[in-house]
Design a protein around this motif. Structure first.
Motif: not given
Length: 208
Positions: A163, A167, A170-171
């Motif tokens: 996860q 994240n 995606n950032e």
């Protein structure tokens, strides 16, 4: 001459995509100068879909979109017909339907460089760059992503959960940018403040 003409708008991004499409349709040389985040490119959209599929354990609809995306084209007509009949949910079900997605089987925790190398391996083995060559912007996005991933791989021995890795990807898709229209030359699109002190014979104000 294109150098004598200027297009002006208060919101470049509001008009930019439409302007690029119209210019392509009428074979007009137009150049927009603003940048967009990677997540707004085809490559960025495909990667966000890939991360969603990995995170949610291969749900049918998202996985089918991922595999049929122009940058993947992973399923043949026969594979798609078979998948529609059984609606596989989860990695095991997809494997049993004859579609090998073992490369996307991410475990819960790895060193940072292992995660990055796995993602680069997916891009390479699925020939994403080759399929992106129809669009100049997608080629630029691919190489921008590669350089961003190399930076993200440090410190290499730091451990990340699945996860946490999702994240971070995606950032960087939101933070890294590329030109909305790679290339040079043509009638330029600018906002009013960026042309102070310049001189053009013909100025067209969009949205006035």
């Amino acid at each position: 001459s294109a150098s004598d003409i200027l297009l002006v708008t208060r919101d470049e991004q509001l008009y930019g995509e439409t302007l690029i499409d119209v210019a392509w349709e009428y074979n007009l040389p137009v150049q927009v100068s603003y940048e967009i985040p990677l997540e707004q490119t085809r490559l960025g959209g495909w990667l966000k879909l890939l991360l969603e599929v990995i995170r949610d354990n291969f749900p049918f609809e998202a996985t089918a979109k991922l595999l049929s995306h122009p940058l993947a084209k992973y399923m043949s007509a026969e594979m798609w017909s078979s998948a529609r009949e059984v609606h596989p949910q989860g990695l095991t079900a997809w494997q049993e339907s004859g579609i090998d997605l073992s490369l996307l089987d991410f475990n819960d925790s790895h060193h940072r460089n292992v995660w990055i190398n796995r993602l680069l391996d997916i891009l390479a083995r699925w020939d994403v760059l080759e399929k992106a060559k129809s669009w100049a912007r997608e080629i630029v996005a691919y190489y921008r992503l590669q350089s961003g991933l190399r930076e993200l791989s440090k410190p290499e021995r730091q451990k990340l959960s699945k996860q946490a890795f999702i994240n971070e990807i995606n950032e960087i898709l939101a933070l890294l940018t590329i030109p909305a229209q790679p290339g040079r030359g043509g009638i330029e699109l600018h906002c009013p403040t960026s042309i102070l002190g310049t001189n053009y014979a013909y100025v067209f104000v969009l949205g006035c």
